[in-house]
Design a protein around this motif. Structure first.
Motif, PDB file in Angstrom:
ATOM      1  N   UNK A  36     102.821 -41.352 -27.731  1.00  0.00           N
ATOM      2  CA  UNK A  36     101.841 -41.084 -26.678  1.00  0.00           C
ATOM      3  C   UNK A  36     100.452 -41.551 -27.078  1.00  0.00           C
ATOM      4  N   UNK A  37     100.402 -42.598 -27.913  1.00  0.00           N
ATOM      5  CA  UNK A  37      99.112 -43.174 -28.295  1.00  0.00           C
ATOM      6  C   UNK A  37      98.424 -42.444 -29.424  1.00  0.00           C
ATOM      7  N   UNK A  38      99.150 -41.601 -30.160  1.00  0.00           N
ATOM      8  CA  UNK A  38      98.483 -40.788 -31.182  1.00  0.00           C
ATOM      9  C   UNK A  38      98.725 -41.262 -32.614  1.00  0.00           C
ATOM     10  N   UNK A  39      99.777 -42.039 -32.849  1.00  0.00           N
ATOM     11  CA  UNK A  39     100.147 -42.345 -34.247  1.00  0.00           C
ATOM     12  C   UNK A  39      99.439 -43.572 -34.794  1.00  0.00           C
ATOM     13  N   UNK A  40      99.267 -43.571 -36.125  1.00  0.00           N
ATOM     14  CA  UNK A  40      98.780 -44.768 -36.804  1.00  0.00           C
ATOM     15  C   UNK A  40      99.905 -45.772 -36.957  1.00  0.00           C
ATOM     16  N   UNK A  41      99.508 -47.029 -37.133  1.00  0.00           N
ATOM     17  CA  UNK A  41     100.447 -48.029 -37.602  1.00  0.00           C
ATOM     18  C   UNK A  41     100.414 -48.016 -39.124  1.00  0.00           C
ATOM     19  N   UNK A  42     100.765 -49.144 -39.718  1.00  0.00           N
ATOM     20  CA  UNK A  42     100.871 -49.220 -41.167  1.00  0.00           C
ATOM     21  C   UNK A  42     100.504 -50.643 -41.608  1.00  0.00           C
ATOM     22  N   UNK A  43      99.676 -50.823 -42.639  1.00  0.00           N
ATOM     23  CA  UNK A  43      99.020 -49.804 -43.430  1.00  0.00           C
ATOM     24  C   UNK A  43      97.798 -49.223 -42.721  1.00  0.00           C
ATOM     25  N   UNK A  44      97.374 -48.052 -43.216  1.00  0.00           N
ATOM     26  CA  UNK A  44      96.219 -47.378 -42.638  1.00  0.00           C
ATOM     27  C   UNK A  44      94.961 -47.715 -43.446  1.00  0.00           C
ATOM     28  N   UNK A  45      93.847 -47.186 -42.974  1.00  0.00           N
ATOM     29  CA  UNK A  45      92.583 -47.414 -43.684  1.00  0.00           C
ATOM     30  C   UNK A  45      92.584 -46.753 -45.055  1.00  0.00           C
ATOM     31  N   UNK A  46      93.409 -45.722 -45.245  1.00  0.00           N
ATOM     32  CA  UNK A  46      93.457 -45.071 -46.569  1.00  0.00           C
ATOM     33  C   UNK A  46      94.012 -46.043 -47.607  1.00  0.00           C
ATOM     34  N   UNK A  47      95.095 -46.744 -47.252  1.00  0.00           N
ATOM     35  CA  UNK A  47      95.643 -47.740 -48.188  1.00  0.00           C
ATOM     36  C   UNK A  47      94.636 -48.879 -48.394  1.00  0.00           C
ATOM     37  N   UNK A  48      93.993 -49.289 -47.306  1.00  0.00           N
ATOM     38  CA  UNK A  48      93.015 -50.385 -47.424  1.00  0.00           C
ATOM     39  C   UNK A  48      91.844 -49.968 -48.310  1.00  0.00           C
ATOM     40  N   UNK A  49      91.372 -48.725 -48.150  1.00  0.00           N
ATOM     41  CA  UNK A  49      90.249 -48.273 -48.974  1.00  0.00           C
ATOM     42  C   UNK A  49      90.640 -48.235 -50.453  1.00  0.00           C
TER      43      UNK A  49
END
Ligand code: NAD
Length: 352
Positions: free
Chosen positions: A314-327
Protein backbone atom coordinates in the motif's frame (compact mmCIF):
# COMPACT_ATOMS: atom_id res chain seq x y z
CA UNK A 1 -1.51 3.86 -11.59
CA UNK A 2 1.32 5.54 -9.63
CA UNK A 3 2.54 8.80 -11.14
CA UNK A 4 6.35 9.00 -11.35
CA UNK A 5 8.30 12.25 -11.57
CA UNK A 6 11.91 12.25 -12.76
CA UNK A 7 14.08 15.01 -11.27
CA UNK A 8 17.35 15.39 -13.19
CA UNK A 9 17.05 14.44 -16.86
CA UNK A 10 20.69 13.80 -17.80
CA UNK A 11 22.55 10.55 -18.43
CA UNK A 12 21.20 8.28 -15.69
CA UNK A 13 17.81 10.00 -15.61
CA UNK A 14 17.47 9.08 -19.28
CA UNK A 15 18.43 5.46 -18.58
CA UNK A 16 15.78 5.26 -15.83
CA UNK A 17 13.26 7.02 -18.06
CA UNK A 18 13.79 4.45 -20.82
CA UNK A 19 13.65 1.47 -18.45
CA UNK A 20 10.48 2.76 -16.75
CA UNK A 21 8.80 3.39 -20.11
CA UNK A 22 9.48 -0.16 -21.28
CA UNK A 23 8.21 -1.57 -17.96
CA UNK A 24 5.00 0.47 -18.22
CA UNK A 25 4.44 -0.48 -21.86
CA UNK A 26 4.83 -4.18 -20.99
CA UNK A 27 2.35 -3.83 -18.08
CA UNK A 28 5.07 -5.02 -15.71
CA UNK A 29 4.53 -2.10 -13.31
CA UNK A 30 1.43 -0.17 -12.28
CA UNK A 31 3.21 3.15 -12.67
CA UNK A 32 4.19 5.57 -15.39
CA UNK A 33 6.35 8.65 -15.80
CA UNK A 34 3.99 11.63 -15.82
CA UNK A 35 6.32 14.52 -14.95
CA UNK A 36 9.90 15.67 -15.44
CA UNK A 37 12.03 18.46 -13.99
CA UNK A 38 15.58 19.63 -14.66
CA UNK A 39 17.27 22.97 -13.98
CA UNK A 40 17.97 22.80 -17.73
CA UNK A 41 14.33 22.91 -18.88
CA UNK A 42 15.15 21.71 -22.40
CA UNK A 43 16.28 18.38 -20.94
CA UNK A 44 13.06 18.00 -18.97
CA UNK A 45 11.03 18.83 -22.08
CA UNK A 46 12.93 16.35 -24.24
CA UNK A 47 12.44 13.52 -21.76
CA UNK A 48 8.76 14.36 -21.22
CA UNK A 49 8.05 13.91 -24.95
CA UNK A 50 8.84 10.19 -24.72
CA UNK A 51 6.18 9.67 -22.03
CA UNK A 52 3.59 12.22 -23.04
CA UNK A 53 4.44 13.66 -19.62
CA UNK A 54 4.41 17.20 -18.23
CA UNK A 55 7.79 18.98 -18.05
CA UNK A 56 7.92 21.44 -15.14
CA UNK A 57 9.89 24.67 -14.61
CA UNK A 58 9.44 24.34 -10.85
CA UNK A 59 10.32 21.39 -8.61
CA UNK A 60 7.46 22.03 -6.18
CA UNK A 61 4.91 21.89 -8.99
CA UNK A 62 6.26 18.51 -10.09
CA UNK A 63 6.17 17.23 -6.50
CA UNK A 64 2.55 18.35 -6.09
CA UNK A 65 1.56 16.19 -9.05
CA UNK A 66 3.28 12.82 -8.53
CA UNK A 67 3.30 9.85 -6.12
CA UNK A 68 6.90 8.68 -6.57
CA UNK A 69 10.08 10.61 -7.42
CA UNK A 70 13.27 9.41 -9.09
CA UNK A 71 16.08 11.77 -7.93
CA UNK A 72 18.76 11.79 -10.64
CA UNK A 73 20.36 15.23 -10.28
CA UNK A 74 24.09 15.47 -9.89
CA UNK A 75 25.16 14.41 -6.42
CA UNK A 76 25.10 17.76 -4.59
CA UNK A 77 21.47 18.26 -5.71
CA UNK A 78 20.11 15.12 -4.03
CA UNK A 79 19.57 16.54 -0.52
CA UNK A 80 17.29 19.41 -1.44
CA UNK A 81 15.19 17.36 -3.84
CA UNK A 82 14.88 14.45 -1.40
CA UNK A 83 13.94 16.78 1.46
CA UNK A 84 11.23 18.53 -0.53
CA UNK A 85 9.79 15.21 -1.73
CA UNK A 86 9.83 13.78 1.79
CA UNK A 87 8.00 16.84 3.18
CA UNK A 88 5.09 15.68 1.05
CA UNK A 89 5.48 12.02 2.10
CA UNK A 90 6.34 10.91 -1.45
CA UNK A 91 8.15 7.65 -2.15
CA UNK A 92 11.70 8.34 -3.36
CA UNK A 93 14.20 6.46 -5.51
CA UNK A 94 17.48 8.32 -4.84
CA UNK A 95 20.56 7.88 -6.99
CA UNK A 96 23.93 7.15 -5.42
CA UNK A 97 26.06 8.72 -3.93
CA UNK A 98 23.61 10.03 -1.32
CA UNK A 99 25.37 13.42 -1.22
CA UNK A 100 28.71 15.14 -1.73
CA UNK A 101 29.70 15.44 1.96
CA UNK A 102 29.34 12.99 4.82
CA UNK A 103 27.24 15.51 6.75
CA UNK A 104 24.81 15.78 3.84
CA UNK A 105 24.82 11.98 3.43
CA UNK A 106 23.60 11.73 7.03
CA UNK A 107 20.90 14.30 6.30
CA UNK A 108 19.75 12.49 3.13
CA UNK A 109 19.60 9.27 5.15
CA UNK A 110 17.59 10.91 7.96
CA UNK A 111 15.11 12.32 5.47
CA UNK A 112 14.81 9.16 3.36
CA UNK A 113 14.19 7.12 6.51
CA UNK A 114 10.86 8.99 6.90
CA UNK A 115 9.44 7.81 3.55
CA UNK A 116 9.36 4.62 1.42
CA UNK A 117 12.59 4.70 -0.55
CA UNK A 118 15.36 2.86 -2.36
CA UNK A 119 18.91 3.90 -3.26
CA UNK A 120 20.39 3.36 -6.74
CA UNK A 121 23.14 0.96 -5.63
CA UNK A 122 22.18 -1.36 -8.45
CA UNK A 123 25.03 -3.89 -8.31
CA UNK A 124 23.12 -5.76 -5.61
CA UNK A 125 20.71 -6.77 -8.38
CA UNK A 126 23.43 -8.27 -10.61
CA UNK A 127 22.99 -12.07 -10.86
CA UNK A 128 26.74 -12.70 -10.87
CA UNK A 129 27.24 -10.91 -7.55
CA UNK A 130 24.15 -12.58 -6.07
CA UNK A 131 25.88 -15.90 -6.83
CA UNK A 132 29.06 -14.70 -5.09
CA UNK A 133 27.08 -13.59 -2.04
CA UNK A 134 25.27 -16.93 -1.87
CA UNK A 135 28.51 -18.94 -2.14
CA UNK A 136 30.23 -16.85 0.51
CA UNK A 137 27.27 -17.02 2.91
CA UNK A 138 26.79 -20.76 2.50
CA UNK A 139 30.55 -21.39 2.77
CA UNK A 140 30.09 -23.82 -0.13
CA UNK A 141 33.85 -23.61 -0.75
CA UNK A 142 34.91 -22.81 2.80
CA UNK A 143 35.72 -19.50 4.41
CA UNK A 144 36.89 -16.44 2.52
CA UNK A 145 40.64 -15.82 2.76
CA UNK A 146 41.29 -12.78 0.57
CA UNK A 147 39.40 -10.68 -1.96
CA UNK A 148 40.78 -8.53 -4.78
CA UNK A 149 38.47 -6.07 -6.52
CA UNK A 150 39.52 -3.78 -9.36
CA UNK A 151 37.18 -1.20 -10.87
CA UNK A 152 38.28 1.05 -13.72
CA UNK A 153 36.69 3.45 -16.16
CA UNK A 154 37.85 6.45 -18.16
CA UNK A 155 37.68 9.81 -16.38
CA UNK A 156 33.92 10.36 -16.76
CA UNK A 157 33.79 13.99 -17.86
CA UNK A 158 33.89 12.80 -21.47
CA UNK A 159 32.54 10.12 -23.78
CA UNK A 160 29.14 8.70 -22.83
CA UNK A 161 29.16 10.61 -19.49
CA UNK A 162 29.91 14.07 -20.86
CA UNK A 163 29.30 15.63 -17.44
CA UNK A 164 31.74 18.29 -16.28
CA UNK A 165 30.32 18.27 -12.70
CA UNK A 166 32.37 15.12 -12.03
CA UNK A 167 35.48 17.33 -12.06
CA UNK A 168 34.04 19.64 -9.37
CA UNK A 169 34.46 18.47 -5.79
CA UNK A 170 31.58 20.58 -4.47
CA UNK A 171 29.15 18.91 -6.84
CA UNK A 172 30.57 15.38 -6.86
CA UNK A 173 32.10 15.07 -3.38
CA UNK A 174 35.35 13.60 -4.68
CA UNK A 175 36.60 11.35 -7.45
CA UNK A 176 36.62 7.70 -8.33
CA UNK A 177 36.12 6.43 -4.78
CA UNK A 178 32.92 8.24 -3.81
CA UNK A 179 31.46 8.87 -7.25
CA UNK A 180 31.97 5.45 -8.79
CA UNK A 181 33.28 2.98 -6.24
CA UNK A 182 30.56 3.70 -3.69
CA UNK A 183 28.94 0.86 -5.71
CA UNK A 184 31.94 -1.39 -5.02
CA UNK A 185 32.12 -0.56 -1.33
CA UNK A 186 28.44 -1.38 -0.99
CA UNK A 187 28.87 -4.58 -2.98
CA UNK A 188 31.79 -5.82 -0.90
CA UNK A 189 29.82 -5.14 2.29
CA UNK A 190 26.91 -7.12 0.88
CA UNK A 191 29.05 -10.10 -0.15
CA UNK A 192 31.68 -10.16 2.60
CA UNK A 193 29.99 -8.38 5.51
CA UNK A 194 31.14 -5.18 7.19
CA UNK A 195 34.89 -4.60 7.49
CA UNK A 196 36.29 -3.42 10.81
CA UNK A 197 39.25 -1.44 9.48
CA UNK A 198 40.35 0.41 6.38
CA UNK A 199 43.59 1.95 5.25
CA UNK A 200 43.81 3.83 1.98
CA UNK A 201 45.97 5.77 -0.45
CA UNK A 202 44.63 8.11 -3.13
CA UNK A 203 46.22 10.09 -5.96
CA UNK A 204 45.09 12.77 -8.41
CA UNK A 205 46.89 13.37 -11.70
CA UNK A 206 44.36 15.13 -13.92
CA UNK A 207 44.45 18.59 -12.41
CA UNK A 208 41.03 18.60 -10.74
CA UNK A 209 41.40 19.71 -7.13
CA UNK A 210 39.94 17.16 -4.72
CA UNK A 211 39.06 14.65 -7.46
CA UNK A 212 41.15 11.53 -6.92
CA UNK A 213 41.69 9.32 -9.95
CA UNK A 214 43.22 6.42 -8.03
CA UNK A 215 42.18 4.91 -4.71
CA UNK A 216 43.65 1.77 -3.19
CA UNK A 217 41.93 0.43 -0.07
CA UNK A 218 42.96 -2.36 2.29
CA UNK A 219 39.97 -3.66 4.21
CA UNK A 220 40.21 -5.87 7.30
CA UNK A 221 37.37 -8.12 8.49
CA UNK A 222 36.54 -9.50 11.96
CA UNK A 223 37.39 -13.07 10.79
CA UNK A 224 40.94 -11.85 9.84
CA UNK A 225 40.27 -12.09 6.08
CA UNK A 226 41.39 -9.10 3.97
CA UNK A 227 40.26 -7.34 0.80
CA UNK A 228 42.09 -5.00 -1.55
CA UNK A 229 40.01 -2.63 -3.61
CA UNK A 230 41.55 -0.63 -6.46
CA UNK A 231 39.50 2.10 -8.11
CA UNK A 232 40.91 3.87 -11.16
CA UNK A 233 39.89 6.68 -13.49
CA UNK A 234 42.22 6.61 -16.49
CA UNK A 235 42.25 8.14 -19.97
CA UNK A 236 41.85 4.99 -22.12
CA UNK A 237 38.78 6.07 -24.02
CA UNK A 238 38.46 2.79 -25.90
CA UNK A 239 38.02 0.94 -22.58
CA UNK A 240 34.51 0.73 -21.12
CA UNK A 241 33.72 0.62 -17.41
CA UNK A 242 35.15 -2.68 -16.16
CA UNK A 243 35.15 -4.63 -12.91
CA UNK A 244 37.16 -7.69 -11.96
CA UNK A 245 36.39 -9.48 -8.69
CA UNK A 246 38.46 -12.35 -7.31
CA UNK A 247 37.54 -14.10 -4.07
CA UNK A 248 39.90 -16.72 -2.70
CA UNK A 249 38.00 -19.16 -0.48
CA UNK A 250 39.64 -22.09 1.31
CA UNK A 251 38.69 -24.53 -1.46
CA UNK A 252 38.01 -22.39 -4.53
CA UNK A 253 38.95 -19.25 -6.38
CA UNK A 254 35.88 -17.36 -7.64
CA UNK A 255 36.31 -14.66 -10.25
CA UNK A 256 34.37 -12.64 -12.79
CA UNK A 257 35.09 -9.86 -15.23
CA UNK A 258 31.48 -9.05 -16.01
CA UNK A 259 29.53 -7.07 -13.45
CA UNK A 260 26.08 -8.24 -14.47
CA UNK A 261 25.63 -11.78 -15.78
CA UNK A 262 29.14 -13.13 -15.34
CA UNK A 263 29.98 -15.92 -15.92
CA UNK A 264 31.32 -16.60 -12.46
CA UNK A 265 34.42 -18.76 -12.88
CA UNK A 266 35.20 -21.24 -10.11
CA UNK A 267 38.46 -23.13 -9.80
CA UNK A 268 38.58 -25.98 -7.29
CA UNK A 269 40.99 -28.89 -6.75
CA UNK A 270 38.91 -30.80 -9.30
CA UNK A 271 39.25 -28.20 -12.07
CA UNK A 272 37.11 -25.40 -13.48
CA UNK A 273 33.38 -24.62 -13.31
CA UNK A 274 31.32 -21.75 -14.70
CA UNK A 275 28.03 -20.42 -13.37
CA UNK A 276 26.19 -18.08 -15.74
CA UNK A 277 23.59 -15.59 -14.56
CA UNK A 278 20.46 -14.82 -16.56
CA UNK A 279 18.12 -11.89 -16.89
CA UNK A 280 14.76 -12.28 -15.07
CA UNK A 281 12.07 -14.13 -17.08
CA UNK A 282 9.86 -11.04 -17.22
CA UNK A 283 12.59 -9.17 -19.12
CA UNK A 284 11.59 -11.09 -22.26
CA UNK A 285 8.37 -9.06 -22.25
CA UNK A 286 10.26 -5.77 -22.60
CA UNK A 287 10.41 -4.66 -26.18
CA UNK A 288 14.16 -4.04 -26.29
CA UNK A 289 16.73 -3.99 -29.07
CA UNK A 290 19.17 -6.80 -28.22
CA UNK A 291 22.07 -4.40 -27.96
CA UNK A 292 20.36 -2.52 -25.08
CA UNK A 293 18.93 -5.53 -23.27
CA UNK A 294 21.62 -6.01 -20.66
CA UNK A 295 22.11 -2.36 -19.78
CA UNK A 296 18.37 -1.59 -19.60
CA UNK A 297 17.48 -4.67 -17.56
CA UNK A 298 20.23 -3.75 -15.08
CA UNK A 299 18.20 -0.66 -14.21
CA UNK A 300 14.69 -2.02 -14.92
CA UNK A 301 15.18 -4.75 -12.30
CA UNK A 302 15.76 -2.46 -9.28
CA UNK A 303 13.09 -0.05 -10.56
CA UNK A 304 10.53 -2.85 -10.78
CA UNK A 305 11.59 -4.17 -7.36
CA UNK A 306 10.98 -0.76 -5.78
CA UNK A 307 7.59 -0.27 -7.43
CA UNK A 308 6.57 -3.86 -6.57
CA UNK A 309 7.53 -3.19 -2.94
CA UNK A 310 5.28 -0.12 -2.95
CA UNK A 311 2.43 -2.08 -4.57
CA UNK A 312 2.71 -4.92 -2.09
CA UNK A 313 2.52 -2.66 0.93
CA UNK A 314 0.00 0.00 0.00
CA UNK A 315 2.92 2.33 -0.72
CA UNK A 316 4.54 1.95 2.70
CA UNK A 317 7.53 -0.37 2.22
CA UNK A 318 11.12 0.41 1.33
CA UNK A 319 12.87 -1.16 -1.59
CA UNK A 320 16.41 -2.46 -1.31
CA UNK A 321 19.04 -1.27 -0.58
CA UNK A 322 17.90 1.45 1.80
CA UNK A 323 19.62 4.65 2.87
CA UNK A 324 20.93 2.84 5.96
CA UNK A 325 23.03 0.50 3.81
CA UNK A 326 24.09 3.43 1.62
CA UNK A 327 25.13 5.49 4.65
CA UNK A 328 27.24 2.59 5.97
CA UNK A 329 29.12 2.61 2.65
CA UNK A 330 29.58 6.38 2.86
CA UNK A 331 31.01 6.07 6.36
CA UNK A 332 33.55 3.61 5.01
CA UNK A 333 34.42 5.93 2.12
CA UNK A 334 34.85 8.76 4.61
CA UNK A 335 37.14 6.59 6.76
CA UNK A 336 39.18 5.75 3.65
CA UNK A 337 39.58 9.45 2.80
CA UNK A 338 40.63 10.11 6.43
CA UNK A 339 43.18 7.31 6.25
CA UNK A 340 44.56 8.55 2.93
CA UNK A 341 44.91 12.07 4.36
CA UNK A 342 47.22 10.76 7.10
CA UNK A 343 49.40 8.52 4.96
CA UNK A 344 47.36 5.33 5.06
CA UNK A 345 47.06 4.85 8.80
CA UNK A 346 44.42 2.13 9.42
CA UNK A 347 41.14 3.54 10.68
CA UNK A 348 38.84 1.45 12.83
CA UNK A 349 35.44 1.36 11.17
CA UNK A 350 33.69 0.12 14.29
CA UNK A 351 34.71 3.33 16.05
CA UNK A 352 33.07 5.61 13.48
N1 NAD B 1 23.43 4.09 -10.30
C1 NAD B 1 24.21 4.26 -11.35
O1 NAD B 1 24.66 3.31 -11.97
C2 NAD B 1 24.58 5.66 -11.78
C3 NAD B 1 25.15 5.86 -13.04
C4 NAD B 1 25.46 7.16 -13.43
C5 NAD B 1 25.20 8.23 -12.57
N2 NAD B 1 24.68 8.00 -11.33
C6 NAD B 1 24.43 9.12 -10.41
O2 NAD B 1 23.31 9.86 -10.89
C7 NAD B 1 23.49 11.25 -10.67
C8 NAD B 1 23.44 11.99 -12.02
O3 NAD B 1 24.49 11.55 -12.84
P1 NAD B 1 24.41 11.75 -14.43
O4 NAD B 1 25.50 10.94 -15.01
O5 NAD B 1 23.02 11.48 -14.90
O6 NAD B 1 24.73 13.30 -14.59
P2 NAD B 1 24.26 14.28 -15.77
O7 NAD B 1 25.10 15.48 -15.68
O8 NAD B 1 24.22 13.54 -17.05
O9 NAD B 1 22.76 14.65 -15.37
C9 NAD B 1 22.45 15.37 -14.21
C10 NAD B 1 21.26 16.25 -14.54
O10 NAD B 1 20.79 16.87 -13.33
C11 NAD B 1 20.42 18.21 -13.64
N3 NAD B 1 20.43 18.95 -12.39
C12 NAD B 1 21.49 19.35 -11.64
N4 NAD B 1 21.09 19.92 -10.51
C13 NAD B 1 19.73 19.85 -10.51
C14 NAD B 1 18.72 20.25 -9.58
N5 NAD B 1 19.04 20.83 -8.42
N6 NAD B 1 17.44 20.02 -9.91
C15 NAD B 1 17.12 19.42 -11.08
N7 NAD B 1 18.03 19.03 -11.99
C16 NAD B 1 19.31 19.23 -11.70
C17 NAD B 1 21.43 18.67 -14.67
O11 NAD B 1 20.97 19.77 -15.41
C18 NAD B 1 21.57 17.41 -15.52
O12 NAD B 1 20.63 17.38 -16.57
C19 NAD B 1 24.82 11.39 -9.94
O13 NAD B 1 24.61 11.44 -8.55
C20 NAD B 1 25.57 10.11 -10.33
O14 NAD B 1 26.53 9.72 -9.38
C21 NAD B 1 24.34 6.76 -10.95
Amino acid sequence: MRRIGIVGCGHIGTVHSYALRRLTQANLITAMVTATFDTDFARAAEMAKHHDAQPYHDLDLLLDNVDVVWICTWTSGHLEAVARAAERGLAVFCEKPLAATIEDCRRVHEVLATVPHQVGLVLRYAPVFAQCAEIVRSQEFGRVLTTIFRDDQYFPVQGMYGSTWRADRELAGGGTLIEHSIHDIDLLAWILGAPDSVSAATAQRFGCEGIEDTAVLHLGYPDTSRAVMISIWHQILSRGSTRRLEIFCEHALLWTEDDYLGPLHIQTSDGFLERCGSVPDWANQLDLPEVYEKSVVQYATPAKAFLDALDGSGGRSNGFPTSAEALASHLLVEAAYQSAAVGGVPISVVAL
